[in-house]
Design a protein around this motif. Structure first.
Motif, short mmCIF file in Angstrom:
data_model
loop_
_atom_site.label_atom_id
_atom_site.label_comp_id
_atom_site.label_asym_id
_atom_site.label_seq_id
_atom_site.Cartn_x
_atom_site.Cartn_y
_atom_site.Cartn_z
N UNK A 132 10.20 22.80 44.29
CA UNK A 132 10.50 24.15 43.81
C UNK A 132 11.95 24.44 44.17
N UNK A 133 12.73 24.87 43.20
CA UNK A 133 14.15 25.11 43.43
C UNK A 133 14.52 26.54 43.04
N UNK A 134 15.58 27.03 43.66
CA UNK A 134 16.12 28.36 43.34
C UNK A 134 17.60 28.35 43.69
N UNK A 135 18.41 29.15 43.00
CA UNK A 135 19.84 29.20 43.31
C UNK A 135 20.09 29.63 44.76
N UNK A 136 21.11 29.07 45.35
CA UNK A 136 21.43 29.35 46.75
C UNK A 136 21.63 30.84 46.99
N UNK A 137 22.34 31.52 46.09
CA UNK A 137 22.60 32.94 46.28
C UNK A 137 21.31 33.74 46.28
N UNK A 138 20.36 33.35 45.43
CA UNK A 138 19.09 34.05 45.36
C UNK A 138 18.27 33.80 46.63
N UNK A 139 18.31 32.59 47.14
CA UNK A 139 17.57 32.29 48.37
C UNK A 139 18.14 33.09 49.55
N UNK A 140 19.46 33.19 49.60
CA UNK A 140 20.09 33.98 50.67
C UNK A 140 19.69 35.45 50.56
N UNK A 141 19.67 35.96 49.34
CA UNK A 141 19.26 37.36 49.15
C UNK A 141 17.84 37.60 49.62
N UNK A 142 16.93 36.68 49.29
CA UNK A 142 15.54 36.83 49.70
C UNK A 142 15.41 36.84 51.22
N UNK A 143 16.17 35.98 51.89
CA UNK A 143 16.07 35.90 53.34
C UNK A 143 16.60 37.17 54.00
N UNK A 144 17.64 37.74 53.42
CA UNK A 144 18.20 38.96 53.99
C UNK A 144 17.33 40.17 53.67
N UNK A 145 16.92 40.30 52.40
CA UNK A 145 16.21 41.50 51.99
C UNK A 145 14.71 41.43 52.28
N UNK A 146 14.10 40.28 52.01
CA UNK A 146 12.65 40.17 52.16
C UNK A 146 12.23 39.85 53.59
N UNK A 147 13.06 39.08 54.30
CA UNK A 147 12.69 38.67 55.65
C UNK A 147 13.46 39.41 56.74
N UNK A 148 14.45 40.21 56.32
CA UNK A 148 15.18 41.03 57.28
C UNK A 148 16.11 40.26 58.20
N UNK A 149 16.59 39.09 57.77
CA UNK A 149 17.47 38.29 58.61
C UNK A 149 18.92 38.68 58.39
N UNK A 150 19.71 38.57 59.44
CA UNK A 150 21.15 38.72 59.30
C UNK A 150 21.70 37.52 58.53
N UNK A 151 22.81 37.74 57.82
CA UNK A 151 23.34 36.67 56.98
C UNK A 151 23.67 35.42 57.79
N UNK A 152 24.22 35.59 58.99
CA UNK A 152 24.59 34.43 59.80
C UNK A 152 23.37 33.58 60.13
N UNK A 153 22.28 34.24 60.54
CA UNK A 153 21.07 33.49 60.87
C UNK A 153 20.47 32.85 59.63
N UNK A 154 20.48 33.59 58.51
CA UNK A 154 19.93 33.04 57.27
C UNK A 154 20.69 31.79 56.85
N UNK A 155 22.02 31.84 56.93
CA UNK A 155 22.83 30.68 56.55
C UNK A 155 22.59 29.51 57.49
N UNK A 156 22.37 29.80 58.76
CA UNK A 156 22.11 28.73 59.72
C UNK A 156 20.78 28.04 59.41
N UNK A 157 19.77 28.83 59.07
CA UNK A 157 18.47 28.25 58.71
C UNK A 157 18.58 27.44 57.43
N UNK A 158 19.30 27.98 56.44
CA UNK A 158 19.46 27.27 55.18
C UNK A 158 20.21 25.95 55.39
N UNK A 159 21.19 25.97 56.28
CA UNK A 159 21.97 24.76 56.52
C UNK A 159 21.22 23.66 57.23
N UNK A 160 20.08 24.01 57.84
CA UNK A 160 19.30 23.00 58.56
C UNK A 160 18.44 22.16 57.63
#
Length: 433
Positions: A132-160
């Protein structure tokens, strides 16, 4: 038994697909669920994690403090690899036991949701891999808005997590066009997997163009039409009476899962245009472009029936002009005696990237279901129907010439008073007492 590995980046929508497949009757297990089980209090997994990362990863009640552990492993790649080395073998053994239990139950298709499938080198463990794939920008938005994560933490999780390789999967589900499209695409891929597992696909048949006594040239009882459709395996019909909506509205209100309220409007140019999911009748002899506008204003779909038929289709003379205003095109009409005209409609739909529909154009009960389009099961809404048609398969046969005699009889019977008149046109919303 076919074993499917379902994977995708964080916030790609793989869990949404897993929930849909589980809802549709497929056994699904999540690696995250198994990961929680292997570190429950008293397990060897929790003991091993504590020894590796210290008592600070334990809560006061002795359970695993997931937030504390996450803070460690997402900042330190080596710590993450150490954790995976502990958990992955334990999760694998749990998954093996789960699959064995499903096999004993007779399951033919099972799904494991595995976020780190490629990172863990598990792609060869499964018979099929679905990404299942989704654009990076959309995944970042979901993590910030839906999961309440700060952008720095969201990017760190995505980078792993690495992106799934382009050639590492058998099927891909793009989650880039909203919930409705994701559901239809998930259904389409599941149908392919069911075929491979020799399971019956969950698809339904639609007859998207037929008539009842609401049309001036038809005497068919609406409920008899619906009963005949069901008897022939048609799950849903679109009632599209000529310049009338009242019968379709009444039937759709009583049977919302099985009836789409539509109208076949004879435009000022003499060409027919169908509206699906209508709530207000559109007067006959309205200009074609205006008909399309009124359909859209109601939230309906614009469907061009028999575009290359003589007379009612204008032999295609308005098809190109109307193409930008259409949602779908009828590519098989059972009443067209010329196969060439249906083939031209199919080519037109491909040329303009419009979904193709099919209909019996039944004016008698016996014609219902002569032609249908088979699509993934979906909710009866305009958005779901439109996306489902893109995965449709058209089936059917031409109606015999004798059916035209029945239409002529209906017109004659009404003209001489042997049959009741068709319903009167709906009152204009602009009229006053």
């Amino acid at each position: 038994m076919i074993r499917v590995g379902l994977t995708g980046n964080v916030a790609s929508g793989k869990s949404s697909v897993a929930r849909l497949w589980a809802r549709w009757g497929i056994p699904v297990v999540s690696a995250d669920e198994l990961a929680r089980e292997v570190v429950e209090p008293g397990t060897e997994g929790l003991q091993a994690v504590t020894e590796a990362f210290g008592p600070e990863v334990r809560s006061e009640d002795g359970s695993l403090d997931r937030a504390a552990l996450r803070a460690i492993v997402f900042r330190d790649p080596e710590a993450r690899r150490r954790l995976e080395g502990i958990l992955h073998p334990l999760i694998g053994r749990r998954r093996d036991r789960w699959e064995s239990a499903r096999r004993a139950e007779g399951a033919r298709l099972v799904v494991s949701e595995v976020p780190l499938l490629f990172e863990a080198g598990l792609e060869n463990r499964f018979d099929r891999v679905v990404a299942v794939t989704a654009p990076r920008e959309e995944r970042l938005r979901r993590m910030e808005e839906d999961r309440g994560l700060e952008q720095e933490e969201a990017l760190r999780i995505m980078g792993a997590q690495e992106d799934p390789p382009e050639d590492g999967h058998h099927h891909r589900i793009a989650n880039d066009a909203g919930r409705v499209q994701l559901e239809v695409r998930a259904r389409a891929v599941l149908d392919l997997l069911r075929d491979e597992a020799e399971l019956p696909s969950v698809r339904i048949r639609l007859d998207l163009h037929l008539h009842t006594r609401g049309s001036w040239d038809c005497l068919s009882d609406p409920e008899e039409v619906l009963d005949r459709a069901r008897a022939r395996g048609i799950h849903r019909i679109a009632v599209t009476d000529h310049d009338r909506l009242s019968v379709a509205l009444e039937l759709a209100e009583r049977f919302p899962e099985h009836v789409i309220a539509g109208e076949e409007v004879k435009t000022a140019e003499g060409v027919d245009v169908i509206g699906w999911y209508l709530s207000r009748e559109i007067p006959g002899r309205t200009p074609a472009r205006e008909v399309c506008t009124q359909i859209r204003e109601q939230g309906g779909l614009v469907y061009l029936p028999h575009p290359f038929a003589r007379g009612k289709g204008g032999s295609g003379r308005l098809a190109e002009a109307l193409a930008p205003h259409l949602d779908a095109v009828e590519v098989f009409n059972a009443r067209l005696q010329s196969a060439h005209r249906n083939r031209r409609a199919a080519a037109f739909s491909v040329q303009h990237d419009l979904p193709g529909g099919a209909g019996s154009d039944a004016h008698t009960v016996g014609e219902v279901g002569y032609t249908f389009v088979e699509v993934p099961h979906h909710a009866s809404t305009p958005e779901h129907l439109l996306e489902a048609l893109r995965h449709g398969r058209v089936h059917g046969r031409r109606a015999p010439l004798a059916v035209f005699a029945a239409s002529n009889w209906a017109k004659l019977a009404r003209r001489v008073g042997l049959a009741p008149d068709a319903p009167p046109p709906a009152a204009s919303p602009m009229s006053s007492d």
